[in-house]
Design an enzyme around this catalytic site. Structure first.
Site, PDB file in Angstrom:
ATOM      1  N   ARG A  35       0.823  -1.216   0.000  1.00  9.44           N
ATOM      2  CA  ARG A  35       0.000   0.000   0.000  1.00  9.44           C
ATOM      3  C   ARG A  35       0.859   1.269   0.000  1.00  9.44           C
ATOM      4  O   ARG A  35       0.441   2.277  -0.565  1.00  9.44           O
ATOM      5  CB  ARG A  35      -0.945  -0.011   1.204  1.00  9.44           C
ATOM      6  CG  ARG A  35      -2.109  -0.956   0.976  1.00  9.44           C
ATOM      7  CD  ARG A  35      -3.051  -0.961   2.137  1.00  9.44           C
ATOM      8  NE  ARG A  35      -4.344  -1.506   1.742  1.00  9.44           N
ATOM      9  CZ  ARG A  35      -5.290  -1.848   2.607  1.00  9.44           C
ATOM     10  NH1 ARG A  35      -5.089  -1.709   3.897  1.00  9.44           N
ATOM     11  NH2 ARG A  35      -6.442  -2.322   2.172  1.00  9.44           N
ATOM     12  N   LYS A 197     -15.569 -17.322   2.610  1.00  9.05           N
ATOM     13  CA  LYS A 197     -16.911 -16.819   2.931  1.00  9.05           C
ATOM     14  C   LYS A 197     -17.711 -16.460   1.672  1.00  9.05           C
ATOM     15  O   LYS A 197     -17.194 -15.825   0.767  1.00  9.05           O
ATOM     16  CB  LYS A 197     -16.791 -15.573   3.821  1.00  9.05           C
ATOM     17  CG  LYS A 197     -16.092 -15.854   5.153  1.00  9.05           C
ATOM     18  CD  LYS A 197     -15.959 -14.631   6.002  1.00  9.05           C
ATOM     19  CE  LYS A 197     -14.963 -13.618   5.493  1.00  9.05           C
ATOM     20  NZ  LYS A 197     -13.547 -13.905   5.613  1.00  9.05           N
ATOM     21  N   GLY A 352      -7.381  -7.721  -0.629  1.00  8.58           N
ATOM     22  CA  GLY A 352      -7.376  -8.645   0.505  1.00  8.58           C
ATOM     23  C   GLY A 352      -6.527  -9.875   0.239  1.00  8.58           C
ATOM     24  O   GLY A 352      -5.394  -9.774  -0.231  1.00  8.58           O
ATOM     25  N   GLY A 375     -12.576  -4.517   1.406  1.00  8.95           N
ATOM     26  CA  GLY A 375     -14.007  -4.172   1.423  1.00  8.95           C
ATOM     27  C   GLY A 375     -14.366  -3.156   0.352  1.00  8.95           C
ATOM     28  O   GLY A 375     -15.399  -3.268  -0.313  1.00  8.95           O
TER      29      GLY A 375
END
Ligand code: AMP
Length: 395
Positions: A35, A197, A352, A375
């Site tokens: 990042r 998930k 992610g 997200g």
């Protein structure tokens, strides 16, 4: 329209940039500077144009209290190394001293502020706090894609305090790839889905039932889909609460003519930390085994679909890639994405874990785009209008 960085005259100005330096630390050292590196084009552009730069970011979740373990000092050290120059650092983001330092910086200098979330006013989007932050610069640039789905003081409240505001080069790139690529996509479009998930990816799946030609499903979530189709999956990960949703997705895909492809075989082990006990077909996973990676037949089929696609989005690893025994599926698909990118396909890797996986295999520079947001990338890909973009657009 949001004003982009190259539309500003930056010479002799102080540019306050909201960056996303929320990076992993271990014993006070940055363990992954992805990042920080991703923010460099914007910082370099401002410095090269003859501006002074003030940077602000959050790190972790200190919940409104000073937490020395979440100081941005190690980030500042990494940044200074990458920029190959010393930078100034203030141990508070809104103190008078910090604001004086910003006022005093010369063109070509960088000033980093301490963790914004040491103040609870940051996440509360407090107007007075955003006013204090705004004193650090003449121009506001938001380049923090990772927090674009949050309405906080440093990315939303702050905007109303500036006449000159816009987005940085990273934000622009994220927007172009994650939104622009799918507005009028170059078909065929393939979505590769994986990870553990399903619920966090439901709106993404639903949107791509109207966008994609093919959806390839691997990772732990594949077992919930296989279960929904009546297959026995042994001891593999199944989200019982999502079986009905999986059934509906399969049904909707038929109605909208989207091909959903599930794995034919899996590399299995007795438990998630175990060694591979071999490859089993999706028809006979033993009751004491769990599928932890897609198998060779599946890899080969998924590769054929990737080969035939012009736009590919990958979100979620194909297996427990953190364990060498179960990294093959993700690694092989990453290599395939690199290959088709070279031939002209647009290849986008959601943030992610998937971004971490592709960087583990060192293919991050061989695809069109690896998102810095987790997200935020999921929400933008799901078709949502994120608060950070909305704030820059409306005011
Ligand atoms: P998510 O946050 O939903 O994208 O899930 C990412 C995680 O899924 C990674 O940490 C993987 O280790 C895990 N994962 C991938 N495949 C499997 C699998 N077959 N069984 C259990 N976990 C998996």
């Amino acid at each position: 329209m949001i004003k982009t960085l190259n539309k500003f005259d930056l010479k002799n100005k102080r540019i306050l940039i909201r960056v996303d330096f929320n990076v992993p630390l271990n014993h006070g050292r940055v363990t992954d500077d992805f990042r920080i590196r991703s923010a460099l084009p914007t910082i370099d552009h401002c410095l090269n144009q003859g501006a002074g730069v003030v940077l602000m970011s959050h790190l972790g979740r200190p919940k409104g209290k000073v937490d020395k373990n979440l100081s941005l000092i190690p980030v500042g050290e990494s940044l200074a190394d990458l920029l190959e120059m010393p930078i100034k650092f203030s141990d508070d983001c809104v103190s008078e001293d910090a604001r004086d330092t910003s006022l005093g910086i010369s063109n070509g200098e960088v000033h980093l502020l301490e963790n914004l979330r040491f103040y609870e006013e940051e996440t509360a989007n407090d107007l007075h706090f955003s006013m204090l932050l705004s004193k650090h610069g003449d121009v506001f640039i938001n380049d923090a894609f990772g927090t674009a789905h949050r309405a906080h003081a440093s990315n939303v409240g702050i905007v109303s305090h500036f006449k000159q505001k816009g987005m940085g080069l990273l934000m622009e790139k994220e927007y172009r790839f994650l939104k622009g690529s799918f507005d009028h996509p170059n078909r065929p479009v393939t979505l590769i889905l994986g990870g553990a998930k399903i619920d966090t990816k439901l709106s993404l799946i639903n949107r791509f039932l109207n966008k994609a030609d093919t959806i390839l499903i691997g990772g732990g979530m594949a077992f919930t889909f296989l279960k929904a189709k009546g297959k026995e999956v042994g001891n593999s990960l199944v989200d019982d609460g999502m079986i009905e949703s999986a059934r509906q997705i399969i049904q909707s895909s038929k109605e909208s003519n989207v091909k959903v492809v599930l794995p034919l075989d899996f590399a299995c082990a007795k438990n998630i930390d175990g060694k591979s006990e071999g490859v089993f077909s999706n028809r006979n996973i033993p009751s004491d085994m769990m599928g932890l990676d897609i198998g060779p037949k599946t890899i080969s089929i998924f590769k054929q679909y990737i080969d035939q696609s012009n736009t590919i989005l990958w979100n979620g690893p194909m297996g427990v890639f953190e364990n060498e025994d179960f990294a093959t599926g993700s690694k092989e698909l990453a290599a395939k994405l690199a290959e088709v990118t070279e031939k002209g396909a647009i290849t986008i890797v959601g943030g992610g874990d998937t971004a971490a996986a592709i960087r583990t295999f060192r293919f991050q520079n061989d695809v069109s785009h690896v998102s810095t947001g987790g997200g935020a990338s999921l929400e933008l890909l799901s078709g949502e209008f994120l608060p950070a973009f909305k704030a820059l657009e409306l005011t």
